[in-house]
Each structure stands twice: as structure tokens, then as C-alpha cells.
Scaffold this motif. Structure first.
Motif, PDB file in Angstrom:
ATOM      1  N   GLU A   1       0.826  -1.206   0.000  1.00 63.56           N
ATOM      2  CA  GLU A   1       0.000   0.000   0.000  1.00 63.56           C
ATOM      3  C   GLU A   1       0.866   1.265   0.000  1.00 63.56           C
ATOM      4  O   GLU A   1       0.525   2.260  -0.652  1.00 63.56           O
ATOM      5  N   ALA A   2       1.968   1.234   0.725  1.00 57.99           N
ATOM      6  CA  ALA A   2       2.864   2.398   0.724  1.00 57.99           C
ATOM      7  C   ALA A   2       3.454   2.638  -0.656  1.00 57.99           C
ATOM      8  O   ALA A   2       3.549   3.797  -1.114  1.00 57.99           O
ATOM      9  N   GLU A   3       3.831   1.570  -1.351  1.00 51.88           N
ATOM     10  CA  GLU A   3       4.352   1.716  -2.705  1.00 51.88           C
ATOM     11  C   GLU A   3       3.290   2.246  -3.661  1.00 51.88           C
ATOM     12  O   GLU A   3       3.569   3.086  -4.527  1.00 51.88           O
ATOM     13  N   HIS A   4       2.055   1.766  -3.490  1.00 48.80           N
ATOM     14  CA  HIS A   4       0.967   2.244  -4.343  1.00 48.80           C
ATOM     15  C   HIS A   4       0.689   3.733  -4.102  1.00 48.80           C
ATOM     16  O   HIS A   4       0.511   4.506  -5.070  1.00 48.80           O
ATOM     17  N   GLU A   5       0.688   4.161  -2.842  1.00 46.56           N
ATOM     18  CA  GLU A   5       0.479   5.576  -2.549  1.00 46.56           C
ATOM     19  C   GLU A   5       1.616   6.436  -3.104  1.00 46.56           C
ATOM     20  O   GLU A   5       1.378   7.542  -3.604  1.00 46.56           O
ATOM     21  N   ARG A   6       2.847   5.918  -3.048  1.00 46.36           N
ATOM     22  CA  ARG A   6       3.973   6.668  -3.603  1.00 46.36           C
ATOM     23  C   ARG A   6       3.829   6.842  -5.109  1.00 46.36           C
ATOM     24  O   ARG A   6       4.047   7.938  -5.655  1.00 46.36           O
ATOM     25  N   ARG A   7       3.404   5.778  -5.798  1.00 44.99           N
ATOM     26  CA  ARG A   7       3.221   5.872  -7.249  1.00 44.99           C
ATOM     27  C   ARG A   7       2.094   6.839  -7.602  1.00 44.99           C
ATOM     28  O   ARG A   7       2.190   7.614  -8.544  1.00 44.99           O
ATOM     29  N   VAL A   8       1.015   6.802  -6.809  1.00 47.50           N
ATOM     30  CA  VAL A   8      -0.102   7.710  -7.078  1.00 47.50           C
ATOM     31  C   VAL A   8       0.327   9.156  -6.895  1.00 47.50           C
ATOM     32  O   VAL A   8       0.008  10.030  -7.730  1.00 47.50           O
ATOM     33  N   ARG A   9       1.052   9.456  -5.821  1.00 46.33           N
ATOM     34  CA  ARG A   9       1.517  10.827  -5.596  1.00 46.33           C
ATOM     35  C   ARG A   9       2.468  11.290  -6.697  1.00 46.33           C
ATOM     36  O   ARG A   9       2.404  12.438  -7.151  1.00 46.33           O
ATOM     37  N   LYS A  10       3.334  10.378  -7.139  1.00 43.16           N
ATOM     38  CA  LYS A  10       4.296  10.732  -8.176  1.00 43.16           C
ATOM     39  C   LYS A  10       3.593  11.043  -9.493  1.00 43.16           C
ATOM     40  O   LYS A  10       3.862  12.065 -10.138  1.00 43.16           O
ATOM     41  N   ARG A  11       2.668  10.180  -9.878  1.00 44.67           N
ATOM     42  CA  ARG A  11       1.980  10.392 -11.155  1.00 44.67           C
ATOM     43  C   ARG A  11       0.975  11.538 -11.072  1.00 44.67           C
ATOM     44  O   ARG A  11       0.712  12.210 -12.072  1.00 44.67           O
ATOM     45  N   ARG A  12       0.463  11.775  -9.888  1.00 40.71           N
ATOM     46  CA  ARG A  12      -0.411  12.941  -9.728  1.00 40.71           C
ATOM     47  C   ARG A  12       0.376  14.233  -9.907  1.00 40.71           C
ATOM     48  O   ARG A  12      -0.100  15.181 -10.552  1.00 40.71           O
ATOM     49  N   ALA A  13       1.581  14.295  -9.344  1.00 40.68           N
ATOM     50  CA  ALA A  13       2.411  15.485  -9.504  1.00 40.68           C
ATOM     51  C   ALA A  13       2.758  15.706 -10.975  1.00 40.68           C
ATOM     52  O   ALA A  13       2.720  16.851 -11.473  1.00 40.68           O
ATOM     53  N   ARG A  14       3.093  14.633 -11.688  1.00 44.27           N
ATOM     54  CA  ARG A  14       3.383  14.775 -13.115  1.00 44.27           C
ATOM     55  C   ARG A  14       2.160  15.263 -13.889  1.00 44.27           C
ATOM     56  O   ARG A  14       2.283  16.096 -14.799  1.00 44.27           O
ATOM     57  N   LEU A  15       0.995  14.746 -13.529  1.00 45.15           N
ATOM     58  CA  LEU A  15      -0.226  15.167 -14.216  1.00 45.15           C
ATOM     59  C   LEU A  15      -0.525  16.640 -13.957  1.00 45.15           C
ATOM     60  O   LEU A  15      -0.891  17.383 -14.886  1.00 45.15           O
ATOM     61  N   VAL A  16      -0.363  17.078 -12.720  1.00 45.82           N
ATOM     62  CA  VAL A  16      -0.643  18.479 -12.399  1.00 45.82           C
ATOM     63  C   VAL A  16       0.296  19.400 -13.169  1.00 45.82           C
ATOM     64  O   VAL A  16      -0.128  20.421 -13.743  1.00 45.82           O
ATOM     65  N   VAL A  17       1.566  19.045 -13.240  1.00 51.76           N
ATOM     66  CA  VAL A  17       2.532  19.880 -13.967  1.00 51.76           C
ATOM     67  C   VAL A  17       2.208  19.908 -15.459  1.00 51.76           C
ATOM     68  O   VAL A  17       2.249  20.968 -16.109  1.00 51.76           O
TER      69      VAL A  17
END
Length: 525
Positions: free
Chosen positions: A348-364
Motif C-alpha cells: 500500500e505504501a508503494e501504491h500511494e507513492r506511485r499515485v503521488r508521483k503520477r499525480r504530480a506529473r499530471l498536475v505539472v
């Protein structure tokens, strides 16, 4: 091992029998009826691929071609289900049109009866009628305006678009229709006996008789407003609605409603309040649980066990070895269960890290695309009017720059089946047209919204089934429980009566708020 396998088979057979018995008991004890909402398309795509990734993962990088062949296939169960849905829809449409036809006939009878009371004397015995004076002509105006008001009131209350098809008759509406029918028939009987047979010459009395009928109809309409609209406004019950798949829960306050009317109100609230149902998240949790609960393989390095155990000392030795190995397997499974929470935590921690990373890329990516739109708008103002791009073309121009980041984010959060390329481009064009910010554009994808926000192509809940032990026409009570079943999930509804509140008043003397400050001469104060 063979003995353990036989015991396991016996337990499986016994459990299947128990499940079959419990299902047969439940089917006999429960009553199921159906509520049909207005026709809509499936919620998350085809039922054959429900819970899986419906769309290609590379939809942002590939082109779509329309061919003349179709790869979609239907099984025999799908054909039977479609046929049953068609039969149900035809029957419900016929019942709806039949009810509407009866309502129109009853309405025409109600509105034409006062006019008939006024016209028939002029047709049957015009020579015997007395002249109508000023008061009689004033009653004509009164009848005309009252009928107009009654027509508008009936149209506003009864002739509204149907929200859904209920399984049973609405009791209060049926009682009001019967009351109106009996009322009009009784007026016709009195009119036929006392006026038509005797050919009454007092035309002013006949007009007053028609006016009394219109007044009574207005009072019946007031009664209909009280029973159909005002009675249910005061909250009397608090209902808890829980979705069976993910446990999403909401609470609502309802008034004096029947079970079927309460079910309709809950379904309407469901489309607006509950987040959209996502089977992909449920399938991911099931696969994780299956992986953690997987069994262990045991190998016999000394030799094979006999296929059929025979009596003797060798059989006892083999049984002892099998028993020791089964105990070892149980102990290993217990140790694995003890450490499985660590695996779940890191996963779950790895999944949350991937979601945060891809969310940041999407926002940018979206912010850069919208900045480009602003630059384009500044440049387009200097061009001729014929060269200006419309919002649709601007959305198609900047969509490729954010498509890859959006695709990866939707795949990570299991939302790729809820959004298509066409819907994303339409939403992007809408945001550009109304000069919305990148954050407003991303809100639809970062936060899953309710079902009503998505297009009707994703609405899977066209038909709901109401299961209740009590009659669906009976009112809500304390402790009433019923189910609303859909295609992939069900809503479990539990009602609780709002408690009676007793309030008391306590008087506080204003003099009790006064205080005295006592100063000492020795202090600095």
C-alpha cells in the motif's frame, strides 16, 4: 494425504448443501419486487468485461480505427438476460401508459362535468328555463376562473414527468382517484334525479349546483397536496444506506413514506451522494487476498505415498509422516499469516507513492498545457477573425501534451474505464470555454465524483430490485430493513425512528451574574 483430501471433499459437499438450503430458505422468506428507473446505458461498460480494464492501456498513444466487423460476442446467458429485460420494459411501458390514460380520462370527466351541468338545460328544455340575472352571470365568471385554477393546479401536481416505475400502486394517489370518481358519480346521480327528470326551471340554482361541485373539487385538490406533498416533509426516520461491496455509507432523514417511496428517494440520493462504483478496485483487493491466502506445496523426498492405503505397520508409518507434514504446513501457513501484514503495508505504501508521483506529473503537465492555451489566446487576438481557433480545436491541440500523464494516473488509480478520450476532450473544451483553471479541470479526475457526474453510457443501474420481508406499500417503521439490488452490488437500508425530544427550560436569575471585586490595601492594585 488421501484421507485428508477425502475429508476436505466431504466438507466441501456439506458446505454446498448448507448454502443451497440457506438460499432456498431465503428465497422463500423474502419478497422481491422491481423498481425501474428511467432507461439508461450501462454504468462502466459491457457486463462481459466488468471489473477488468475495458479500455486499452495505450489509448493515449495509439489511433482508433472503425472497421466493419465486431469482436463482441454474446453468450446464451446474455441473450436470455436481454430478452427478459425487453419483456420487462414492454410490460412496464404498457402499465405506465395505461395508468396515464386512466388519469387523462378521469381528468376529462372532472372538467367536463360542471360544463355539462350548465349546458344540458339549454339543450333539453330551453323554453322552460327562467332568465339568468346579474348574480347568475357573476357565477359564470366564478366557475370559469375556478376551473382554470383547478386545471393549472392539477397539471402542476399530477402531470409531472415520471421519475421511476414503482412495483406497486401508490396508495394515496389511488385513494384520491377513487374519491374523485365516487364524488363525480354521486353529483351526476343527484343531477339526474333532481334536475333532469323534473326539468328544473330555476337556472340560477343549477349554476350554483355546478359552482358547489367545482368548490368541492378544489378542496379535494388541497387534500391531495396534504397527502402527497406535505405529509412527508417532516422527518420521522433516519435511514442508514450501506453499499455491499465497499461499505460506503450515507445517512438520510425521511418522513412518513412507504417502503417503495423510501426506496425511490434513496436511489435518487445515491446517484448524487455516493461516489461512483469502481469494480476494478474490488478486483485488486480480491487478487491481493488470494495471493496472501495461497497454500503451500509439500514434496515427499523419501518416496511416493501409496495410492490406496493398506492395513499394516507400513500404513501407520505413512499416516504418521503425513500427520507431521500437515502440522508443518499449518505452522508455515501461520508464520506466513503473521508476516502478511508487512507485505500489505509495503504494498500500500508503494501504491500511494506511485499515485503521488503520477499525480504530480499530471498536475505539472496540465498547468503547462493551460499556460500554452493562454499564450495562444494572446496571439490569436492579433490575428484575423477567420484564423481564430474554437475551444474544441484548442482542446485537441493541447490534449497530446497531457495525454500520457493522464493515462498513467488513471491506470494507477483504476479509473481508466470511467473516462474516454472523447469525454476528456469535451471536458477540456468546456473548461477552456468558461476560462476555468487547471485545478478545476483536474478535480474530475483527482477526486472520484458521484454517478450522476458521469455520462449515461456509464450508468449501469437501469433496473433496481427491491427485496423486503414487509409489504412495499406499508410505511416505514423502526427497525425496517430492505435491500436495493443492482447489477454488481446492493444497497442495504436500515431505518431508525428519530427519538422524541423533550426540552425543558431553566430560569437563571440575572442577579446571579454579578460579582464583587474585593481589593486589599496591601496590594499594588
Amino acid at each position: 494425504i488421501l484421507e485428508n483430501q477425502n475429508v476436505f471433499k466431504f466438507l466441501v459437499v456439506e458446505r454446498s448443501r448448507d448454502r443451497h438450503k440457506s438460499r432456498s430458505k431465503d428465497s422463500r422468506s423474502e419478497k422481491s419486487v422491481t423498481i425501474n428507473t428511467p432507461p439508461a446505458e450501462p454504468l462502466l461498460g459491457d457486463t462481459a468485461v466488468r471489473g477488468e480494464q475495458v479500455q486499452d492501456d495505450n489509448w493515449g498513444e495509439t489511433t482508433t480505427a472503425i472497421t466493419g466487423t465486431s469482436e463482441h460476442s454474446l453468450s446464451q446467458e446474455d441473450i436470455v438476460r436481454i430478452t427478459k429485460d425487453l419483456e420487462d420494459s414492454v410490460g412496464l411501458d404498457c402499465r405506465r401508459y395505461f395508468t396515464r390514460t386512466l388519469a387523462i380520462i378521469l381528468g376529462l370527466l372532472v372538467f367536463l362535468t360542471p360544463l355539462a351541468f350548465l349546458v344540458l338545460p339549454h339543450i333539453l328544455w330551453p323554453d322552460k328555463l327562467q332568465s339568468c340575472g346579474t348574480a347568475c352571470e357573476g357565477l359564470f365568471i366564478s366557475v370559469a376562473f375556478k376551473l382554470l385554477i383547478l386545471l393549472l393546479a392539477v397539471w402542476a401536481l399530477f402531470f409531472r414527468p415520471a421519475r421511476a416505475g414503482l412495483p406497486r400502486v401508490y396508495v394515496f394517489r389511488a385513494l384520491l382517484a377513487v374519491l374523485v370518481l365516487l364524488f363525480v358519480i354521486s353529483y351526476w346521480l343527484f343531477y339526474g334525479v333532481r334536475i333532469l327528470d323534473s326539468q328544473d326551471e330555476n337556472y340560477q340554482g343549477i349554476v350554483q349546483y355546478a359552482v358547489s361541485l367545482v368548490d368541492a373539487l378544489l378542496f379535494i385538490h388541497y387534500l391531495a397536496i396534504v397527502l402527497l406533498e406535505l405529509r412527508q416533509l417532516q422527518p420521522c426516520y433516519s435511514v442508514c444506506v450501506t453499499r455491499s461491496t465497499d461499505g460506503e455509507t450515507r445517512h438520510y432523514n425521511l418522513g412518513q413514506l412507504s417502503i417503495q417511496r423510501a426506496a425511490l428517494a434513496i436511489i435518487e440520493h445515491y446517484y448524487c451522494d455516493f461516489p461512483v462504483h469502481n469494480p476494478a478496485l474490488l478486483s485488486a483487493s480480491k487478487s491481493r487476498a488470494a495471493k496472501h491466502l495461497a497454500g503451500l506445496k509439500v514434496y515427499n523426498v523419501d518416496g511416493e505415498f501409496p495410492a490406496a492405503p493398506a492395513e499394516g505397520p507400513g500404513n501407520n508409518a505413512a499416516a504418521g509422516i503425513a500427520h507431521s507434514q500437515s502440522r508443518a504446513m499449518i505452522a508455515a501457513a501461520a508464520r506466513r499469516r503473521d508476516t502478511s501484514h508487512n507485505e500489505l503495508y509495503y504494498e500500500e505504501a508503494e501504491h500511494e507513492r506511485r499515485v503521488r508521483k503520477r499525480r504530480a506529473r499530471l498536475v505539472v503537465a496540465v498547468e503547462e498545457a493551460f499556460t500554452h492555451i493562454k499564450r495562444m489566446q494572446e496571439e490569436e487576438q492579433k490575428k484575423a477573425p477567420g484564423d481564430v481557433m474554437d475551444p474544441r480545436e484548442a482542446a485537441q491541440a493541447i490534449f497530446p501534451s497531457m495525454a500520457r500523464a493522464l493515462q498513467k494516473y488513471l491506470r494507477t488509480t483504476k479509473q481508466q474505464h470511467c473516462h474516454s478520450m472523447e469525454s476528456i476532450q469535451q471536458h477540456l473544451a468546456f473548461c477552456i470555454t468558461n476560462n476555468m483553471t487547471p485545478k478545476a479541470f483536474l478535480e474530475s479526475y483527482l477526486t472520484p465524483g458521484p454517478t450522476v457526474q458521469y455520462s449515461r453510457d456509464f450508468w449501469r443501474a437501469r433496473q433496481w430490485t427491491l427485496i423486503s420481508e414487509a409489504s412495499v406499500t406499508s410505511g416505514l417503521k423502526d427497525g425496517t430493513i430492505f435491500l436495493l439490488k443492482c447489477v454488481d452490488f446492493s444497497l442495504v437500508v436500515t431505518s431508525k425512528k428519530i427519538p422524541y425530544i423533550q426540552m425543558s427550560e431553566e430560569y437563571i436569575d440575572p442577579k446571579s451574574h454579578k460579582f464583587v471585586l474585593r481589593l486589599q490595601s496591601e496590594t499594588s492594585v
